[in-house]
Scaffold this active site. Structure first.
Site, PDB file in Angstrom:
ATOM      1  N   ASN A 105       9.042 -15.143 -30.752  1.00 40.64           N
ATOM      2  CA  ASN A 105       9.943 -14.482 -29.814  1.00 40.64           C
ATOM      3  C   ASN A 105      11.293 -14.285 -30.502  1.00 40.64           C
ATOM      4  O   ASN A 105      11.486 -14.702 -31.649  1.00 40.64           O
ATOM      5  CB  ASN A 105      10.067 -15.260 -28.492  1.00 40.64           C
ATOM      6  CG  ASN A 105      10.632 -16.665 -28.665  1.00 40.64           C
ATOM      7  OD1 ASN A 105      11.516 -16.897 -29.495  1.00 40.64           O
ATOM      8  ND2 ASN A 105      10.134 -17.612 -27.879  1.00 40.64           N
ATOM      9  N   ARG A 106      12.211 -13.663 -29.809  1.00 44.53           N
ATOM     10  CA  ARG A 106      13.494 -13.309 -30.417  1.00 44.53           C
ATOM     11  C   ARG A 106      14.250 -14.543 -30.915  1.00 44.53           C
ATOM     12  O   ARG A 106      14.763 -14.560 -32.040  1.00 44.53           O
ATOM     13  CB  ARG A 106      14.327 -12.548 -29.382  1.00 44.53           C
ATOM     14  CG  ARG A 106      15.658 -12.028 -29.871  1.00 44.53           C
ATOM     15  CD  ARG A 106      16.285 -11.159 -28.796  1.00 44.53           C
ATOM     16  NE  ARG A 106      17.542 -10.557 -29.221  1.00 44.53           N
ATOM     17  CZ  ARG A 106      18.118  -9.557 -28.554  1.00 44.53           C
ATOM     18  NH1 ARG A 106      17.545  -9.060 -27.484  1.00 44.53           N
ATOM     19  NH2 ARG A 106      19.269  -9.054 -28.984  1.00 44.53           N
ATOM     20  N   ARG A 107      14.290 -15.591 -30.108  1.00 50.23           N
ATOM     21  CA  ARG A 107      15.020 -16.807 -30.486  1.00 50.23           C
ATOM     22  C   ARG A 107      14.349 -17.494 -31.663  1.00 50.23           C
ATOM     23  O   ARG A 107      15.024 -17.951 -32.606  1.00 50.23           O
ATOM     24  CB  ARG A 107      15.097 -17.761 -29.289  1.00 50.23           C
ATOM     25  CG  ARG A 107      15.783 -19.080 -29.593  1.00 50.23           C
ATOM     26  CD  ARG A 107      15.709 -20.028 -28.408  1.00 50.23           C
ATOM     27  NE  ARG A 107      14.350 -20.233 -27.957  1.00 50.23           N
ATOM     28  CZ  ARG A 107      13.480 -21.045 -28.561  1.00 50.23           C
ATOM     29  NH1 ARG A 107      13.842 -21.725 -29.642  1.00 50.23           N
ATOM     30  NH2 ARG A 107      12.264 -21.197 -28.084  1.00 50.23           N
ATOM     31  N   GLU A 108      13.021 -17.563 -31.638  1.00 51.67           N
ATOM     32  CA  GLU A 108      12.293 -18.215 -32.728  1.00 51.67           C
ATOM     33  C   GLU A 108      12.500 -17.488 -34.059  1.00 51.67           C
ATOM     34  O   GLU A 108      12.678 -18.126 -35.104  1.00 51.67           O
ATOM     35  CB  GLU A 108      10.802 -18.276 -32.385  1.00 51.67           C
ATOM     36  CG  GLU A 108      10.471 -19.255 -31.263  1.00 51.67           C
ATOM     37  CD  GLU A 108       9.054 -19.105 -30.752  1.00 51.67           C
ATOM     38  OE1 GLU A 108       8.557 -20.048 -30.110  1.00 51.67           O
ATOM     39  OE2 GLU A 108       8.440 -18.034 -30.968  1.00 51.67           O
ATOM     40  N   ASP A 131       1.101 -16.862 -25.099  1.00 52.69           N
ATOM     41  CA  ASP A 131      -0.329 -17.103 -25.294  1.00 52.69           C
ATOM     42  C   ASP A 131      -1.142 -15.860 -24.944  1.00 52.69           C
ATOM     43  O   ASP A 131      -2.103 -15.515 -25.638  1.00 52.69           O
ATOM     44  CB  ASP A 131      -0.790 -18.270 -24.414  1.00 52.69           C
ATOM     45  CG  ASP A 131      -0.102 -19.576 -24.762  1.00 52.69           C
ATOM     46  OD1 ASP A 131       0.350 -19.706 -25.918  1.00 52.69           O
ATOM     47  OD2 ASP A 131      -0.019 -20.451 -23.889  1.00 52.69           O
TER      48      ASP A 131
END
Length: 497
Positions: free
Chosen positions: A211-214, A281
């Site tokens: 995701n964007r943060r990861e 998921d």
């Protein structure tokens, strides 16, 4: 928009028949305590939840496997649970879903990972985690890697492998690399849902779905500005030798980062968001299923994006079902048609993305009052001249100015909506001026199409299009077919009666 809707439809209808996926990663049991909040505790400033019921669901890599099984794929799962009641409960649910759990083993030195969520109505009030995430012994991870490699070699061999990393200690760098390179030797794609800052552990995987943060944490950089983040993401992709990245962007959808072209963003499809848990998921499961069915990366991500839009509308960790995905697919078709009708500023953004992919734009215009077979044939021929057909549509006022106060018969919104239903039409722009010259100058098409009842010199915008290297195409019309002829026939018939 899907590149090949027919193929997507075929894959969904067949339930990805005969396809199989191997999932390896952290297995989690998700427990839910559901209740209602009606007061604040007198003991402390906290809400009191009156418990109504308790449920349990598969989480982590187990949830990825459930998504795949619900889509119709043969699914095998590799991982470990604790030698406890929670582990048995998780294995029972997996078995009942039809998932092969031969490679799910119980460890005596650590408990099953359990996340317990307490909800007041639809609002999550608190989460309790029971886990032991210190590194396992070399013997345990070596044994685990051996189980995965055995499953990879087992007939029928899987069509894809998913590594679902929740950072709980199952997928060490050694394990990931052993699985990835064994799969590459067998030409089996590996999809990774990553965790943590060390993406080198996934080197050689087919794709990662951060995701964007990861993604920002792994680079590392601030996640605030998306475009620079995706550029840095491409550099990361190249460094770890992944084929592409599928970056989930929450309410902004998904971005495809694949190196040989600018990132492609697919807008989110959710109508109302209740819970984002489990959305990642669903994304990786549907992406894997779609790729095993031979869909393009872009169509696979469109489908994954639809799945994410469905599951975030549920409360709690809930998998996608094939019938839900089919319904979303058909609903999206209607939305896609309506989205063809847009303002010029929105259209120019889409046009730029088409141009970046090297697509040739065809522009034509008209009133299209009382759409008939002649119109349909003309538009199909115009579309065949390039990759995208943009239609300039006269407003009601403009039609009346051209054809008299009795026209149009069909109002502009209805004319636009009917045109949008045609597969040959990609974009519809209403214009109120006497001619579409302003639109043509803004769009700058490679091809300007008009009926062969005009000469090139008579075609509005022809001189401008030729000036920037384009061409004018005159398309033969179907004889005897026109809106005016239809109206004359109706009036004559009514007069005779």
């Amino acid at each position: 928009m899907f590149q090949d809707r027919a193929r997507v439809q075929e894959a969904l209808n067949a339930g990805f028949h005969g396809r199989s996926v191997l999932v390896a990663g952290d297995l989690i049991l998700d427990r839910y305590i559901w209740g209602e909040v009606t007061r604040i505790s007198p003991e402390a400033p906290v809400p009191v939840v009156k418990v109504g019921r308790e449920t349990a669901r598969c989480g982590g890599a187990a949830h990825v496997a459930v998504n795949l099984a619900n889509l119709g794929l043969q699914t095998r799962l590799c991982g470990w649970v604790g030698a406890d009641a929670d582990g048995e409960a998780l294995k029972t649910m997996l078995h009942q879903t039809g998932i092969d759990i031969e490679a799910v083993h119980a460890l005596t030195d650590r408990p099953t990972i359990v996340k317990t969520r307490i909800l007041g109505g639809r609002q999550q009030m608190l989460r309790l985690d029971r886990e032991q995430t210190d590194p396992v012994s070399e013997e345990i991870w070596s044994t685990f890697a051996g189980h995965v490699l055995d499953q990879l070699q087992r007939e029928p061999r899987p069509d894809a492998v998913i590594l679902s990393d929740y950072g709980k200690g199952t997928l060490t760098e050694q394990v990931c690399q052993a699985i990835i390179w064994a799969a590459r030797t067998l030409e089996v794609p590996v999809l990774v849902d990553p965790k943590g800052m060390n993406y080198d552990k996934y080197r050689g995987a087919t794709t990662l779905t951060p995701n964007r943060r990861e993604l920002a944490e792994a680079i590392p950089m601030h996640p605030g500005k998306l475009d620079p983040l995706l550029v840095a993401g491409e550099q990361l992709r190249a460094r770890i030798q992944a084929d592409f990245l599928a970056v989930t962007l929450s309410e902004l959808g998904i971005a495809l980062v694949e190196g040989d072209q600018p990132p492609v963003r697919i807008p989110a499809m959710a109508r109302e968001v209740f819970d984002v848990s489990g959305a990642g998921d669903a994304v990786i499961a549907v992406l894997a299923a779609a790729l095993t069915a031979g869909l393009s990366r872009l169509d696979a991500l469109h489908l994954a994006n639809l799945a994410a839009g469905v599951v975030v509308g549920k409360v709690g960790t809930s998998p996608i079902h094939r019938d839900e995905l089919l319904a979303a697919f058909h609903s999206q078709e209607v939305l896609t048609q309506a989205d063809k009708i847009c303002r010029l500023d929105v259209a120019l953004t889409r046009i730029e993305s088409w141009r970046q992919k090297g697509e040739r734009l065809v522009f034509t215009n008209g009133c299209f009052d009382l759409l008939h077979a002649g119109h349909v044939t003309y538009l199909e021929k115009a579309r065949a001249l390039g990759n995208r057909l943009i239609v300039g549509l006269n407003t009601d006022r403009s039609v009346s100015a051209l054809k008299g106060p009795s026209r149009p018969v069909i109002h502009q919104e209805d004319r636009a909506r009917v045109l949008a239903a045609l597969a040959s039409v990609d974009l519809i722009l209403l214009f109120d001026e006497e001619t579409p010259l302003t639109l043509i100058r803004a769009v700058r098409p490679e091809i300007l199409a008009k009926g062969a009842d005009y000469t090139e010199e008579q075609v509005v915008g022809g001189r401008e299009v030729k000036a920037w290297g384009g061409q004018v195409a005159l398309i033969p019309l179907e004889p005897g077919r026109s809106s005016s002829n239809i109206l004359n026939h109706i009036q004559t018939t009514q007069g005779a009666s």
